[in-house]
Design an enzyme around this catalytic site. Structure first.
Site, PDB file in Angstrom:
ATOM      1  N   LYS A 107      45.649 -24.518  26.628  1.00 11.70           N
ATOM      2  CA  LYS A 107      44.535 -23.650  27.036  1.00 11.70           C
ATOM      3  C   LYS A 107      43.568 -24.376  27.986  1.00 11.70           C
ATOM      4  O   LYS A 107      43.611 -25.586  28.131  1.00 11.70           O
ATOM      5  CB  LYS A 107      43.784 -23.165  25.794  1.00 11.70           C
TER       6      LYS A 107
HETATM    7  C1  LIG Z   1      46.444 -13.612  24.033  1.00 15.02           C
HETATM    8  C2  LIG Z   1      46.496 -14.542  22.859  1.00 15.02           C
HETATM    9  N1  LIG Z   1      46.041 -14.104  21.677  1.00 15.02           N
HETATM   10  C3  LIG Z   1      46.054 -14.900  20.588  1.00 15.02           C
HETATM   11  C4  LIG Z   1      46.542 -16.184  20.637  1.00 15.02           C
HETATM   12  C5  LIG Z   1      46.609 -16.990  19.372  1.00 15.02           C
HETATM   13  O1  LIG Z   1      45.988 -18.226  19.462  1.00 15.02           O
HETATM   14  P1  LIG Z   1      46.485 -19.443  18.535  1.00 15.02           P
HETATM   15  O2  LIG Z   1      47.807 -19.890  19.045  1.00 15.02           O
HETATM   16  O3  LIG Z   1      45.405 -20.474  18.707  1.00 15.02           O
HETATM   17  O4  LIG Z   1      46.542 -18.941  17.147  1.00 15.02           O
HETATM   18  C6  LIG Z   1      47.012 -16.689  21.853  1.00 15.02           C
HETATM   19  C7  LIG Z   1      47.538 -18.047  21.932  1.00 15.02           C
HETATM   20  O5  LIG Z   1      48.434 -18.399  22.649  1.00 15.02           O
HETATM   21  C8  LIG Z   1      47.011 -15.833  22.983  1.00 15.02           C
HETATM   22  O6  LIG Z   1      47.504 -16.266  24.151  1.00 15.02           O
END
Ligand SMILES: Cc1ncc(COP(=O)(O)O)c(C=O)c1O
Length: 375
Positions: free
Chosen positions: A189
Protein backbone atom coordinates in the site's frame (compact mmCIF):
# COMPACT_ATOMS: atom_id res chain seq x y z
CA UNK A 1 17.81 -14.86 -23.92
CA UNK A 2 16.88 -11.18 -24.31
CA UNK A 3 19.22 -8.68 -22.64
CA UNK A 4 16.60 -7.60 -20.09
CA UNK A 5 16.46 -11.11 -18.59
CA UNK A 6 20.10 -10.81 -17.54
CA UNK A 7 19.44 -7.89 -15.24
CA UNK A 8 17.82 -7.99 -11.80
CA UNK A 9 14.20 -9.09 -11.62
CA UNK A 10 11.71 -6.27 -11.03
CA UNK A 11 9.08 -7.17 -8.42
CA UNK A 12 5.47 -5.96 -8.44
CA UNK A 13 5.76 -4.02 -5.21
CA UNK A 14 8.31 -3.12 -2.55
CA UNK A 15 7.83 -1.01 0.60
CA UNK A 16 10.04 1.99 1.32
CA UNK A 17 11.61 1.31 4.71
CA UNK A 18 14.60 3.23 6.07
CA UNK A 19 16.35 4.15 9.29
CA UNK A 20 13.41 6.18 10.64
CA UNK A 21 11.25 3.04 10.74
CA UNK A 22 14.12 1.16 12.41
CA UNK A 23 14.54 3.89 15.04
CA UNK A 24 10.84 4.05 15.95
CA UNK A 25 10.39 0.25 16.01
CA UNK A 26 13.44 0.01 18.29
CA UNK A 27 11.97 2.74 20.51
CA UNK A 28 8.84 0.60 20.98
CA UNK A 29 10.86 -2.57 21.62
CA UNK A 30 12.92 -0.80 24.29
CA UNK A 31 9.83 0.79 25.88
CA UNK A 32 8.28 -2.56 26.73
CA UNK A 33 4.85 -1.22 25.56
CA UNK A 34 4.22 -3.44 22.56
CA UNK A 35 0.46 -2.91 22.40
CA UNK A 36 -2.03 -0.25 23.54
CA UNK A 37 0.91 2.07 24.19
CA UNK A 38 1.67 5.66 23.17
CA UNK A 39 2.90 4.75 19.66
CA UNK A 40 -0.55 3.49 18.65
CA UNK A 41 -2.17 6.73 19.81
CA UNK A 42 0.52 8.75 18.06
CA UNK A 43 -0.08 6.97 14.76
CA UNK A 44 -3.83 7.61 15.04
CA UNK A 45 -3.28 11.29 15.85
CA UNK A 46 -0.71 11.89 13.12
CA UNK A 47 -2.63 10.15 10.35
CA UNK A 48 -5.88 11.91 11.38
CA UNK A 49 -4.02 15.21 11.18
CA UNK A 50 -2.62 14.32 7.77
CA UNK A 51 -6.10 13.42 6.52
CA UNK A 52 -7.62 16.56 8.02
CA UNK A 53 -10.12 14.65 10.18
CA UNK A 54 -10.93 14.82 13.90
CA UNK A 55 -10.10 11.23 14.77
CA UNK A 56 -8.92 7.90 13.36
CA UNK A 57 -8.99 4.43 14.93
CA UNK A 58 -6.10 2.06 14.18
CA UNK A 59 -6.95 -1.61 13.67
CA UNK A 60 -5.20 -4.79 12.59
CA UNK A 61 -6.11 -4.68 8.86
CA UNK A 62 -8.28 -3.13 6.21
CA UNK A 63 -10.61 -6.10 6.50
CA UNK A 64 -11.13 -5.63 10.24
CA UNK A 65 -11.68 -1.91 9.65
CA UNK A 66 -14.43 -2.79 7.15
CA UNK A 67 -15.98 -5.31 9.53
CA UNK A 68 -16.17 -2.77 12.36
CA UNK A 69 -17.57 -0.23 9.89
CA UNK A 70 -20.37 -2.60 8.88
CA UNK A 71 -21.19 -3.18 12.56
CA UNK A 72 -21.13 0.55 13.30
CA UNK A 73 -23.73 1.09 10.59
CA UNK A 74 -25.82 -1.74 11.98
CA UNK A 75 -26.05 -3.62 8.69
CA UNK A 76 -27.19 -7.20 9.22
CA UNK A 77 -29.62 -9.93 8.14
CA UNK A 78 -32.26 -8.66 5.70
CA UNK A 79 -30.17 -5.65 4.70
CA UNK A 80 -28.88 -5.13 1.18
CA UNK A 81 -25.77 -3.06 0.59
CA UNK A 82 -24.93 -1.75 -2.88
CA UNK A 83 -21.30 -2.28 -3.74
CA UNK A 84 -18.75 -2.90 -6.47
CA UNK A 85 -17.99 -6.27 -8.07
CA UNK A 86 -14.62 -4.91 -9.22
CA UNK A 87 -12.84 -4.92 -5.88
CA UNK A 88 -10.80 -6.96 -3.45
CA UNK A 89 -12.99 -9.63 -1.87
CA UNK A 90 -12.88 -8.12 1.64
CA UNK A 91 -15.31 -5.34 0.63
CA UNK A 92 -18.03 -7.97 0.09
CA UNK A 93 -16.95 -10.42 2.79
CA UNK A 94 -17.30 -7.75 5.49
CA UNK A 95 -21.04 -7.67 4.71
CA UNK A 96 -21.33 -11.46 4.81
CA UNK A 97 -19.69 -11.52 8.28
CA UNK A 98 -22.75 -9.69 9.63
CA UNK A 99 -25.38 -11.44 7.49
CA UNK A 100 -25.97 -8.48 5.15
CA UNK A 101 -26.19 -9.11 1.41
CA UNK A 102 -23.86 -7.45 -1.10
CA UNK A 103 -25.84 -6.17 -4.09
CA UNK A 104 -23.32 -5.69 -6.86
CA UNK A 105 -23.73 -2.82 -9.31
CA UNK A 106 -21.63 -2.26 -12.42
CA UNK A 107 -18.76 0.20 -12.57
CA UNK A 108 -17.75 3.19 -14.68
CA UNK A 109 -15.55 2.08 -17.62
CA UNK A 110 -12.88 4.73 -17.01
CA UNK A 111 -12.67 5.03 -13.22
CA UNK A 112 -13.66 1.39 -12.55
CA UNK A 113 -15.52 2.71 -9.48
CA UNK A 114 -19.23 2.19 -8.73
CA UNK A 115 -21.46 3.77 -11.37
CA UNK A 116 -24.05 5.91 -9.51
CA UNK A 117 -26.68 5.21 -12.21
CA UNK A 118 -26.24 1.45 -11.65
CA UNK A 119 -26.60 2.00 -7.90
CA UNK A 120 -29.81 3.95 -8.41
CA UNK A 121 -31.17 1.17 -10.65
CA UNK A 122 -30.42 -1.54 -8.05
CA UNK A 123 -32.20 0.12 -5.10
CA UNK A 124 -34.92 -1.89 -3.39
CA UNK A 125 -36.98 -1.64 -0.21
CA UNK A 126 -34.29 -3.75 1.47
CA UNK A 127 -31.45 -1.34 0.59
CA UNK A 128 -29.68 -0.28 3.79
CA UNK A 129 -26.51 1.27 2.47
CA UNK A 130 -23.81 1.86 -0.12
CA UNK A 131 -20.24 0.61 0.15
CA UNK A 132 -18.19 2.33 -2.58
CA UNK A 133 -14.63 1.16 -3.21
CA UNK A 134 -12.05 3.70 -4.38
CA UNK A 135 -10.44 1.10 -6.60
CA UNK A 136 -6.76 1.38 -7.51
CA UNK A 137 -6.78 4.71 -5.67
CA UNK A 138 -9.27 6.37 -8.04
CA UNK A 139 -11.74 8.47 -5.99
CA UNK A 140 -15.30 7.17 -6.23
CA UNK A 141 -18.18 9.46 -7.26
CA UNK A 142 -18.93 10.43 -3.66
CA UNK A 143 -21.10 13.55 -4.23
CA UNK A 144 -23.45 11.53 -6.46
CA UNK A 145 -23.45 8.51 -4.13
CA UNK A 146 -24.02 10.71 -1.09
CA UNK A 147 -27.00 12.30 -2.84
CA UNK A 148 -28.53 8.85 -3.49
CA UNK A 149 -27.84 7.83 0.11
CA UNK A 150 -29.47 10.99 1.45
CA UNK A 151 -32.54 10.62 -0.80
CA UNK A 152 -33.13 7.04 0.31
CA UNK A 153 -31.90 7.19 3.93
CA UNK A 154 -28.95 4.85 3.35
CA UNK A 155 -25.74 4.46 5.36
CA UNK A 156 -22.36 4.90 3.65
CA UNK A 157 -19.11 3.07 4.27
CA UNK A 158 -16.18 4.05 2.05
CA UNK A 159 -13.61 1.38 1.27
CA UNK A 160 -10.61 3.64 0.83
CA UNK A 161 -8.17 0.79 1.49
CA UNK A 162 -6.39 1.52 -1.80
CA UNK A 163 -6.86 5.27 -1.82
CA UNK A 164 -4.90 7.03 0.92
CA UNK A 165 -4.14 10.48 -0.52
CA UNK A 166 -6.70 10.50 -3.32
CA UNK A 167 -8.65 13.73 -3.89
CA UNK A 168 -12.26 13.65 -5.05
CA UNK A 169 -14.18 15.67 -7.64
CA UNK A 170 -14.88 18.40 -5.07
CA UNK A 171 -11.21 18.68 -4.19
CA UNK A 172 -11.63 16.85 -0.88
CA UNK A 173 -9.29 14.19 0.44
CA UNK A 174 -10.78 10.67 0.31
CA UNK A 175 -11.84 9.63 3.81
CA UNK A 176 -12.48 13.18 4.96
CA UNK A 177 -16.11 13.67 3.86
CA UNK A 178 -17.66 12.74 7.20
CA UNK A 179 -18.64 9.20 6.15
CA UNK A 180 -17.15 6.14 7.81
CA UNK A 181 -14.05 5.32 5.77
CA UNK A 182 -11.44 2.57 5.95
CA UNK A 183 -7.76 2.40 4.98
CA UNK A 184 -5.38 -0.58 4.73
CA UNK A 185 -1.64 -0.79 5.27
CA UNK A 186 -0.51 -4.11 3.80
CA UNK A 187 3.05 -4.07 2.45
CA UNK A 188 2.11 -2.99 -1.10
CA UNK A 189 0.00 0.00 0.00
CA UNK A 190 0.88 3.71 -0.26
CA UNK A 191 1.63 3.58 3.50
CA UNK A 192 2.50 0.30 5.17
CA UNK A 193 2.60 -1.11 8.67
CA UNK A 194 3.14 -4.66 7.34
CA UNK A 195 -0.41 -5.53 8.29
CA UNK A 196 -2.76 -2.84 9.55
CA UNK A 197 -5.71 -0.60 8.94
CA UNK A 198 -7.44 2.58 10.06
CA UNK A 199 -11.06 3.57 10.25
CA UNK A 200 -12.18 7.17 10.22
CA UNK A 201 -15.26 7.43 12.44
CA UNK A 202 -18.25 9.55 11.53
CA UNK A 203 -18.66 10.96 15.07
CA UNK A 204 -17.28 10.56 18.62
CA UNK A 205 -19.92 7.99 19.66
CA UNK A 206 -18.98 5.80 16.68
CA UNK A 207 -15.28 6.26 17.54
CA UNK A 208 -15.94 4.98 21.08
CA UNK A 209 -17.80 1.94 19.73
CA UNK A 210 -15.01 1.18 17.26
CA UNK A 211 -12.34 1.46 19.98
CA UNK A 212 -14.33 -0.80 22.27
CA UNK A 213 -15.09 -3.46 19.62
CA UNK A 214 -11.49 -3.63 18.39
CA UNK A 215 -10.48 -4.30 22.01
CA UNK A 216 -12.79 -7.16 23.08
CA UNK A 217 -15.67 -4.88 24.02
CA UNK A 218 -13.76 -3.00 26.70
CA UNK A 219 -14.49 0.65 27.52
CA UNK A 220 -11.48 2.88 28.36
CA UNK A 221 -12.21 2.69 32.10
CA UNK A 222 -12.54 -1.10 32.16
CA UNK A 223 -9.99 -3.63 33.32
CA UNK A 224 -8.54 -6.34 31.10
CA UNK A 225 -11.17 -8.87 32.17
CA UNK A 226 -14.16 -6.54 31.88
CA UNK A 227 -16.26 -6.50 28.72
CA UNK A 228 -19.20 -4.23 28.02
CA UNK A 229 -20.36 -6.13 24.96
CA UNK A 230 -19.25 -8.26 22.07
CA UNK A 231 -15.83 -7.41 20.73
CA UNK A 232 -12.85 -8.67 18.77
CA UNK A 233 -9.11 -8.56 18.97
CA UNK A 234 -8.61 -6.18 16.06
CA UNK A 235 -5.86 -4.15 17.76
CA UNK A 236 -2.81 -2.85 15.89
CA UNK A 237 0.46 -3.54 17.74
CA UNK A 238 2.67 -0.61 18.71
CA UNK A 239 5.45 -2.12 16.59
CA UNK A 240 3.22 -1.80 13.53
CA UNK A 241 2.15 1.68 14.65
CA UNK A 242 5.84 2.71 14.80
CA UNK A 243 6.11 1.84 11.10
CA UNK A 244 2.93 3.85 10.54
CA UNK A 245 4.33 6.95 12.27
CA UNK A 246 7.54 6.81 10.24
CA UNK A 247 5.58 6.27 7.03
CA UNK A 248 3.15 9.12 7.77
CA UNK A 249 6.10 11.49 8.19
CA UNK A 250 7.20 10.82 4.60
CA UNK A 251 3.76 10.14 3.12
CA UNK A 252 3.62 13.30 1.00
CA UNK A 253 6.97 12.54 -0.57
CA UNK A 254 6.08 8.87 -1.17
CA UNK A 255 2.81 9.86 -2.84
CA UNK A 256 4.62 12.38 -5.03
CA UNK A 257 7.14 9.72 -5.97
CA UNK A 258 4.36 7.28 -6.90
CA UNK A 259 2.77 9.94 -9.10
CA UNK A 260 6.16 10.56 -10.74
CA UNK A 261 6.60 6.84 -11.45
CA UNK A 262 3.08 6.75 -12.94
CA UNK A 263 4.02 9.70 -15.18
CA UNK A 264 7.13 7.81 -16.33
CA UNK A 265 4.94 4.86 -17.25
CA UNK A 266 2.47 7.05 -19.11
CA UNK A 267 5.34 8.45 -21.17
CA UNK A 268 6.95 5.06 -21.67
CA UNK A 269 3.73 3.44 -22.86
CA UNK A 270 3.08 5.97 -25.60
CA UNK A 271 3.25 3.99 -28.81
CA UNK A 272 3.03 0.58 -27.13
CA UNK A 273 0.31 -1.00 -29.25
CA UNK A 274 -2.60 -2.69 -27.53
CA UNK A 275 -2.16 -1.01 -24.13
CA UNK A 276 -4.27 1.75 -22.54
CA UNK A 277 -2.72 3.62 -19.61
CA UNK A 278 -4.86 4.39 -16.52
CA UNK A 279 -6.27 7.88 -15.93
CA UNK A 280 -4.61 10.08 -13.30
CA UNK A 281 -7.93 11.86 -12.82
CA UNK A 282 -10.68 13.75 -14.63
CA UNK A 283 -11.40 17.36 -13.60
CA UNK A 284 -10.53 17.94 -9.95
CA UNK A 285 -10.23 14.22 -9.21
CA UNK A 286 -6.75 12.98 -8.38
CA UNK A 287 -5.92 9.31 -8.16
CA UNK A 288 -3.62 8.25 -5.35
CA UNK A 289 -1.37 5.83 -7.19
CA UNK A 290 -1.70 2.46 -5.46
CA UNK A 291 -0.94 0.13 -8.36
CA UNK A 292 -0.19 0.75 -12.01
CA UNK A 293 -2.82 -1.20 -13.91
CA UNK A 294 -3.00 -0.99 -17.69
CA UNK A 295 -5.76 -2.26 -19.93
CA UNK A 296 -4.90 -4.67 -22.74
CA UNK A 297 -6.95 -4.59 -25.94
CA UNK A 298 -9.52 -7.32 -26.47
CA UNK A 299 -7.99 -10.40 -28.05
CA UNK A 300 -4.57 -10.06 -26.38
CA UNK A 301 -3.61 -13.21 -24.46
CA UNK A 302 -2.97 -11.80 -21.00
CA UNK A 303 -1.57 -14.99 -19.47
CA UNK A 304 0.92 -15.33 -22.32
CA UNK A 305 1.88 -11.66 -21.85
CA UNK A 306 2.50 -12.24 -18.14
CA UNK A 307 4.60 -15.32 -18.94
CA UNK A 308 6.69 -13.40 -21.52
CA UNK A 309 7.24 -10.58 -19.02
CA UNK A 310 8.32 -13.14 -16.39
CA UNK A 311 10.88 -14.54 -18.85
CA UNK A 312 12.33 -11.02 -19.00
CA UNK A 313 12.50 -10.77 -15.20
CA UNK A 314 9.43 -8.60 -14.81
CA UNK A 315 6.60 -9.40 -12.44
CA UNK A 316 3.06 -8.65 -13.67
CA UNK A 317 -0.33 -9.80 -12.49
CA UNK A 318 -3.88 -10.20 -13.76
CA UNK A 319 -5.61 -7.69 -11.51
CA UNK A 320 -8.46 -7.92 -10.37
CA UNK A 321 -10.81 -10.90 -10.63
CA UNK A 322 -14.48 -9.88 -10.31
CA UNK A 323 -15.61 -10.82 -6.84
CA UNK A 324 -19.18 -11.78 -7.74
CA UNK A 325 -17.69 -14.79 -9.54
CA UNK A 326 -16.10 -16.36 -6.45
CA UNK A 327 -17.90 -19.54 -5.32
CA UNK A 328 -19.36 -18.12 -2.08
CA UNK A 329 -20.86 -15.18 -3.97
CA UNK A 330 -22.15 -17.31 -6.83
CA UNK A 331 -24.09 -19.12 -4.09
CA UNK A 332 -26.06 -15.88 -3.62
CA UNK A 333 -27.17 -16.09 -7.25
CA UNK A 334 -24.39 -14.18 -8.98
CA UNK A 335 -22.82 -15.37 -12.23
CA UNK A 336 -20.97 -14.33 -15.36
CA UNK A 337 -22.47 -11.75 -17.70
CA UNK A 338 -24.25 -9.72 -15.00
CA UNK A 339 -21.79 -6.82 -14.83
CA UNK A 340 -20.34 -6.41 -18.33
CA UNK A 341 -18.20 -3.33 -17.64
CA UNK A 342 -16.56 -4.87 -14.56
CA UNK A 343 -16.14 -8.24 -16.26
CA UNK A 344 -14.55 -6.71 -19.38
CA UNK A 345 -12.16 -4.69 -17.20
CA UNK A 346 -11.32 -7.73 -15.16
CA UNK A 347 -10.52 -9.74 -18.29
CA UNK A 348 -8.12 -7.15 -19.66
CA UNK A 349 -6.37 -5.45 -16.73
CA UNK A 350 -2.71 -6.05 -15.97
CA UNK A 351 -0.73 -4.72 -12.99
CA UNK A 352 2.87 -3.73 -13.74
CA UNK A 353 5.68 -3.28 -11.18
CA UNK A 354 4.93 -0.20 -9.10
CA UNK A 355 6.72 1.23 -6.05
CA UNK A 356 8.55 4.40 -5.01
CA UNK A 357 12.07 3.11 -5.73
CA UNK A 358 11.39 2.30 -9.40
CA UNK A 359 13.69 4.48 -11.47
CA UNK A 360 13.45 5.77 -14.99
CA UNK A 361 15.57 3.01 -16.51
CA UNK A 362 13.51 0.28 -14.80
CA UNK A 363 10.23 1.79 -16.00
CA UNK A 364 11.70 1.99 -19.50
CA UNK A 365 12.74 -1.65 -19.21
CA UNK A 366 9.22 -2.70 -18.20
CA UNK A 367 7.67 -0.74 -21.08
CA UNK A 368 10.12 -2.19 -23.60
CA UNK A 369 9.55 -5.70 -22.26
CA UNK A 370 5.78 -5.19 -22.47
CA UNK A 371 6.05 -3.99 -26.08
CA UNK A 372 8.22 -7.02 -26.89
CA UNK A 373 5.76 -9.35 -25.13
CA UNK A 374 2.88 -8.02 -27.20
CA UNK A 375 4.61 -8.03 -30.57
C1 LIG B 1 -10.19 -2.51 -1.84
C2 LIG B 1 -9.66 -3.25 -0.65
N1 LIG B 1 -10.48 -3.48 0.38
C3 LIG B 1 -10.06 -4.14 1.48
C4 LIG B 1 -8.77 -4.61 1.59
C5 LIG B 1 -8.38 -5.41 2.80
O1 LIG B 1 -7.26 -4.93 3.45
P1 LIG B 1 -6.33 -5.93 4.30
O2 LIG B 1 -5.60 -6.80 3.33
O3 LIG B 1 -5.43 -5.01 5.07
O4 LIG B 1 -7.22 -6.69 5.20
C6 LIG B 1 -7.87 -4.38 0.54
C7 LIG B 1 -6.50 -4.88 0.63
O5 LIG B 1 -5.85 -5.26 -0.30
C8 LIG B 1 -8.34 -3.71 -0.61
O6 LIG B 1 -7.52 -3.52 -1.66
Amino acid sequence: MPAAARTDPIPLARPEIDTREETLVLEVLRSGRLSLGPMGERFERELAEWLGVEDAVAVSSGTTALHLGVRALGWGPGDEVLTSPFSFVASANCLLYEGAKPIFCDVDPVTLDLDPAAVEAALSERSAGILPVHIFGYPAAMPELEAIAARHGLGLLEDACEALGAVDSEGRRVGARGNLATFAFYANKQLTTGEGGMIVPSDPAVAAKLRSERNQGRAPDMGWLDHGGVGFNYRLSDLAAALGVAQTEKLDRMLERRAAVAALYEEGLVGVEGVTAPSAGRGAERRSWFVYVVRLDDGIDRDATIARLAEQGIAAKAYLPCIHLFPHLRELGYGGGQFPVAEAASAGTLALPFFTALDESQVARVCEALARSLS
